[in-house]
Scaffold this motif. Sequence first.
Motif, PDB file in Angstrom:
ATOM      1  N   SER A 169       0.956  -1.131  -0.135  1.00  0.00           N
ATOM      2  CA  SER A 169      -0.158   0.037   0.171  1.00  0.00           C
ATOM      3  C   SER A 169       0.807   1.118   0.004  1.00  0.00           C
ATOM      4  CB  SER A 169      -0.797   0.163   1.122  1.00  0.00           C
ATOM      5  OG  SER A 169      -1.705   1.275   1.408  1.00  0.00           O
ATOM      6  N   LEU A 170       0.919   2.258  -0.961  1.00  0.00           N
ATOM      7  CA  LEU A 170       1.178   3.295  -1.093  1.00  0.00           C
ATOM      8  C   LEU A 170       0.499   4.502  -1.337  1.00  0.00           C
ATOM      9  CD1 LEU A 170       4.232   5.001  -0.862  1.00  0.00           C
ATOM     10  CD2 LEU A 170       4.288   4.209  -3.438  1.00  0.00           C
ATOM     11  N   LYS A 171       0.585   5.617  -0.531  1.00  0.00           N
ATOM     12  CA  LYS A 171      -0.622   6.498  -0.459  1.00  0.00           C
ATOM     13  C   LYS A 171       0.424   7.814  -0.840  1.00  0.00           C
ATOM     14  CE  LYS A 171      -3.651   3.455   0.254  1.00  0.00           C
ATOM     15  NZ  LYS A 171      -4.195   2.980  -0.561  1.00  0.00           N
ATOM     16  N   LEU A 172       0.045   8.453  -1.774  1.00  0.00           N
ATOM     17  CA  LEU A 172       0.944   9.711  -2.223  1.00  0.00           C
ATOM     18  C   LEU A 172       0.031  11.134  -2.290  1.00  0.00           C
ATOM     19  CD1 LEU A 172       2.827   7.712  -5.073  1.00  0.00           C
ATOM     20  CD2 LEU A 172       3.475   8.232  -2.825  1.00  0.00           C
ATOM     21  N   ARG A 173       0.590  12.011  -1.829  1.00  0.00           N
ATOM     22  CA  ARG A 173       0.206  13.315  -2.102  1.00  0.00           C
ATOM     23  C   ARG A 173       0.901  14.173  -3.305  1.00  0.00           C
ATOM     24  NH1 ARG A 173      -2.045  17.819  -3.124  1.00  0.00           N
ATOM     25  NH2 ARG A 173      -2.917  19.141  -1.780  1.00  0.00           N
ATOM     26  N   GLU A 174       0.255  14.424  -4.324  1.00  0.00           N
ATOM     27  CA  GLU A 174       0.767  15.126  -5.566  1.00  0.00           C
ATOM     28  C   GLU A 174       0.645  16.589  -5.208  1.00  0.00           C
ATOM     29  OE1 GLU A 174       1.543  17.099  -8.878  1.00  0.00           O
ATOM     30  OE2 GLU A 174      -0.503  16.823  -8.451  1.00  0.00           O
ATOM     31  N   ILE A 175       1.755  17.339  -5.505  1.00  0.00           N
ATOM     32  CA  ILE A 175       2.136  18.565  -5.448  1.00  0.00           C
ATOM     33  C   ILE A 175       2.659  19.252  -6.597  1.00  0.00           C
ATOM     34  CG2 ILE A 175       3.479  20.459  -4.070  1.00  0.00           C
ATOM     35  CD1 ILE A 175       4.079  18.449  -1.947  1.00  0.00           C
ATOM     36  N   SER A 176       1.692  20.245  -7.338  1.00  0.00           N
ATOM     37  CA  SER A 176       1.981  20.972  -8.510  1.00  0.00           C
ATOM     38  C   SER A 176       2.888  22.167  -8.146  1.00  0.00           C
ATOM     39  CB  SER A 176       0.830  21.160  -9.368  1.00  0.00           C
ATOM     40  OG  SER A 176       0.981  21.785 -10.352  1.00  0.00           O
ATOM     41  N   ALA A 177       4.112  21.923  -8.317  1.00  0.00           N
ATOM     42  CA  ALA A 177       4.807  23.240  -7.844  1.00  0.00           C
ATOM     43  C   ALA A 177       5.175  24.027  -9.176  1.00  0.00           C
ATOM     44  CB  ALA A 177       6.181  22.705  -7.353  1.00  0.00           C
ATOM     45  N   ALA A 178       4.068  24.818  -9.616  1.00  0.00           N
ATOM     46  CA  ALA A 178       4.237  25.744 -10.829  1.00  0.00           C
ATOM     47  C   ALA A 178       4.157  24.872 -11.939  1.00  0.00           C
ATOM     48  CB  ALA A 178       5.264  26.532 -10.687  1.00  0.00           C
ATOM     49  N   GLY A 179       3.488  23.590 -11.977  1.00  0.00           N
ATOM     50  CA  GLY A 179       3.432  22.811 -13.203  1.00  0.00           C
ATOM     51  C   GLY A 179       2.697  23.260 -14.211  1.00  0.00           C
ATOM     52  N   SER A 180       2.848  22.714 -15.463  1.00  0.00           N
ATOM     53  CA  SER A 180       2.038  23.176 -16.352  1.00  0.00           C
ATOM     54  C   SER A 180       0.639  22.387 -16.692  1.00  0.00           C
ATOM     55  CB  SER A 180       2.792  23.046 -17.624  1.00  0.00           C
ATOM     56  OG  SER A 180       2.851  21.648 -18.236  1.00  0.00           O
ATOM     57  N   ASN A 181       0.458  21.407 -16.034  1.00  0.00           N
ATOM     58  CA  ASN A 181      -0.597  20.645 -15.602  1.00  0.00           C
ATOM     59  C   ASN A 181      -0.533  19.609 -16.871  1.00  0.00           C
ATOM     60  OD1 ASN A 181      -3.286  20.214 -14.523  1.00  0.00           O
ATOM     61  ND2 ASN A 181      -4.379  20.564 -16.383  1.00  0.00           N
ATOM     62  N   ALA A 182       0.455  19.493 -17.346  1.00  0.00           N
ATOM     63  CA  ALA A 182       0.620  18.330 -18.650  1.00  0.00           C
ATOM     64  C   ALA A 182       1.045  17.018 -17.570  1.00  0.00           C
ATOM     65  CB  ALA A 182       1.821  18.387 -19.423  1.00  0.00           C
ATOM     66  N   ASP A 183       2.221  17.200 -16.832  1.00  0.00           N
ATOM     67  CA  ASP A 183       2.578  16.006 -16.032  1.00  0.00           C
ATOM     68  C   ASP A 183       1.446  15.746 -14.975  1.00  0.00           C
ATOM     69  OD1 ASP A 183       5.086  16.134 -16.869  1.00  0.00           O
ATOM     70  OD2 ASP A 183       5.720  17.737 -15.469  1.00  0.00           O
ATOM     71  N   GLU A 184       0.730  16.618 -14.417  1.00  0.00           N
ATOM     72  CA  GLU A 184      -0.471  16.452 -13.639  1.00  0.00           C
ATOM     73  C   GLU A 184      -1.656  15.665 -14.489  1.00  0.00           C
ATOM     74  OE1 GLU A 184       1.697  19.921 -12.312  1.00  0.00           O
ATOM     75  OE2 GLU A 184       0.891  19.320 -14.174  1.00  0.00           O
ATOM     76  N   ALA A 185      -1.941  15.846 -15.473  1.00  0.00           N
ATOM     77  CA  ALA A 185      -2.934  15.351 -16.200  1.00  0.00           C
ATOM     78  C   ALA A 185      -2.464  13.911 -16.492  1.00  0.00           C
ATOM     79  CB  ALA A 185      -3.080  15.874 -17.781  1.00  0.00           C
ATOM     80  N   GLU A 186      -1.209  13.497 -16.788  1.00  0.00           N
ATOM     81  CA  GLU A 186      -0.752  11.933 -17.040  1.00  0.00           C
ATOM     82  C   GLU A 186      -0.793  11.252 -15.584  1.00  0.00           C
ATOM     83  OE1 GLU A 186      -0.211  10.587 -19.983  1.00  0.00           O
ATOM     84  OE2 GLU A 186      -0.813  12.781 -20.533  1.00  0.00           O
ATOM     85  N   LEU A 187      -0.614  11.981 -14.535  1.00  0.00           N
ATOM     86  CA  LEU A 187      -0.492  11.290 -13.177  1.00  0.00           C
ATOM     87  C   LEU A 187      -2.224  10.943 -12.691  1.00  0.00           C
ATOM     88  CD1 LEU A 187       1.923  13.314 -10.981  1.00  0.00           C
ATOM     89  CD2 LEU A 187       2.228  10.831 -11.837  1.00  0.00           C
ATOM     90  N   ASN A 188      -3.016  11.839 -13.323  1.00  0.00           N
ATOM     91  CA  ASN A 188      -4.478  11.603 -13.086  1.00  0.00           C
ATOM     92  C   ASN A 188      -5.061  10.338 -13.903  1.00  0.00           C
ATOM     93  OD1 ASN A 188      -4.824  13.801 -11.526  1.00  0.00           O
ATOM     94  ND2 ASN A 188      -5.642  14.982 -12.897  1.00  0.00           N
ATOM     95  N   ALA A 189      -4.352  10.296 -14.995  1.00  0.00           N
ATOM     96  CA  ALA A 189      -4.581   9.071 -15.905  1.00  0.00           C
ATOM     97  C   ALA A 189      -4.251   7.590 -15.333  1.00  0.00           C
ATOM     98  CB  ALA A 189      -3.951   9.021 -17.282  1.00  0.00           C
ATOM     99  N   CYS A 190      -3.107   7.516 -14.362  1.00  0.00           N
ATOM    100  CA  CYS A 190      -2.779   6.295 -13.936  1.00  0.00           C
ATOM    101  C   CYS A 190      -3.674   5.714 -13.173  1.00  0.00           C
ATOM    102  CB  CYS A 190      -1.504   6.812 -12.781  1.00  0.00           C
ATOM    103  SG  CYS A 190      -0.073   7.352 -13.613  1.00  0.00           S
ATOM    104  N   GLY A 191      -4.636   6.363 -12.538  1.00  0.00           N
ATOM    105  CA  GLY A 191      -5.762   5.980 -11.785  1.00  0.00           C
ATOM    106  C   GLY A 191      -7.096   5.543 -12.577  1.00  0.00           C
ATOM    107  N   ASN A 192      -7.252   5.886 -14.015  1.00  0.00           N
ATOM    108  CA  ASN A 192      -8.214   5.627 -14.716  1.00  0.00           C
ATOM    109  C   ASN A 192      -8.257   4.054 -15.053  1.00  0.00           C
ATOM    110  OD1 ASN A 192      -6.657   4.842 -16.834  1.00  0.00           O
ATOM    111  ND2 ASN A 192      -6.802   7.040 -18.021  1.00  0.00           N
ATOM    112  N   PRO A 193      -9.603   3.655 -15.700  1.00  0.00           N
ATOM    113  CA  PRO A 193      -9.524   2.239 -16.130  1.00  0.00           C
ATOM    114  C   PRO A 193      -8.586   1.568 -17.024  1.00  0.00           C
ATOM    115  CG  PRO A 193     -11.869   3.436 -16.442  1.00  0.00           C
ATOM    116  CD  PRO A 193     -10.918   4.398 -16.138  1.00  0.00           C
ATOM    117  N   ASN A 194      -7.834   2.338 -17.481  1.00  0.00           N
ATOM    118  CA  ASN A 194      -6.820   1.652 -18.475  1.00  0.00           C
ATOM    119  C   ASN A 194      -5.438   1.137 -17.518  1.00  0.00           C
ATOM    120  OD1 ASN A 194      -8.299   4.065 -20.129  1.00  0.00           O
ATOM    121  ND2 ASN A 194      -7.635   2.309 -21.330  1.00  0.00           N
ATOM    122  N   PHE A 195      -5.248   2.088 -16.808  1.00  0.00           N
ATOM    123  CA  PHE A 195      -3.941   1.769 -15.870  1.00  0.00           C
ATOM    124  C   PHE A 195      -4.088   1.209 -14.652  1.00  0.00           C
ATOM    125  CE2 PHE A 195      -3.179   5.075 -19.013  1.00  0.00           C
ATOM    126  CZ  PHE A 195      -2.218   4.467 -19.939  1.00  0.00           C
TER     127      PHE A 195
END
Length: 252
Positions: free
Chosen positions: A124-150
Amino acid sequence: MLFEDVKVLIRLGKQFIPDVSKPQLPGPFKGRPEISLEKIDEDALVALCPTNAISKGPLSIDMGKCVMCGECSFAYPNKIKFTTDYKIATNVRDRLIIKEGDFNAITLDENKIRAEIHSLFGRSLKLREISAAGSNADEAELNACGNPNFDMGRFGIEFLASPRHCDGIVITGPISENMAGPLQTCYDAVPSPKIIILVGTDAISGGIFQGSGAINRSFIDQHPIDLFVPGNPPHPLTFVNGVLELIRKRKP
């Protein structure tokens, strides 16, 4: 309700990837680069890179700085090729530097993985994602990690809202001056032991913002990093496989 779910399943099929370590990605994806031994004008090649990711002596590409623009491979297709190898996360920063004639896969150094990571976070690994002035590109891909595909949740890996309920932090973005303080506050709120994962070129090196007075990367200099996930942005499979390799239990 169940009947409707069955109809959706029949129409769409199974969307999840049964084994996240085996999919083949299509050619447009840029993963681990390979540099041939062909002789070229190295100075001209180095000058092409907007983030100084390419250097000489020997000729190499730093994936921690590379923004995957592909200009180097367009100009010198016989010298540089980006493969579709997405397993490019590592816990050793220097392993992101791909040298001329090196065609080996990028791996983690098992000896540098802290013992508590295996003993505490393997299931079990629980993580807090911190967008430190990100462009939302990396953040969008991290969101996809939890979708039905991955579906990384099947491995016990999840993003949570509160750092007090987490085992570590995932940083995206180059870390602006305004985010340096909140980043440290969030890290301090995570119970020990805790891990740090850098996701994307901006987080690893600053990317196109490196050297800017608007960013403050002192946090990176003060804390050891457990995992580097390169890409601009990284593919979800890069993140999921990297984290699994970090936390999986080894045989004694």
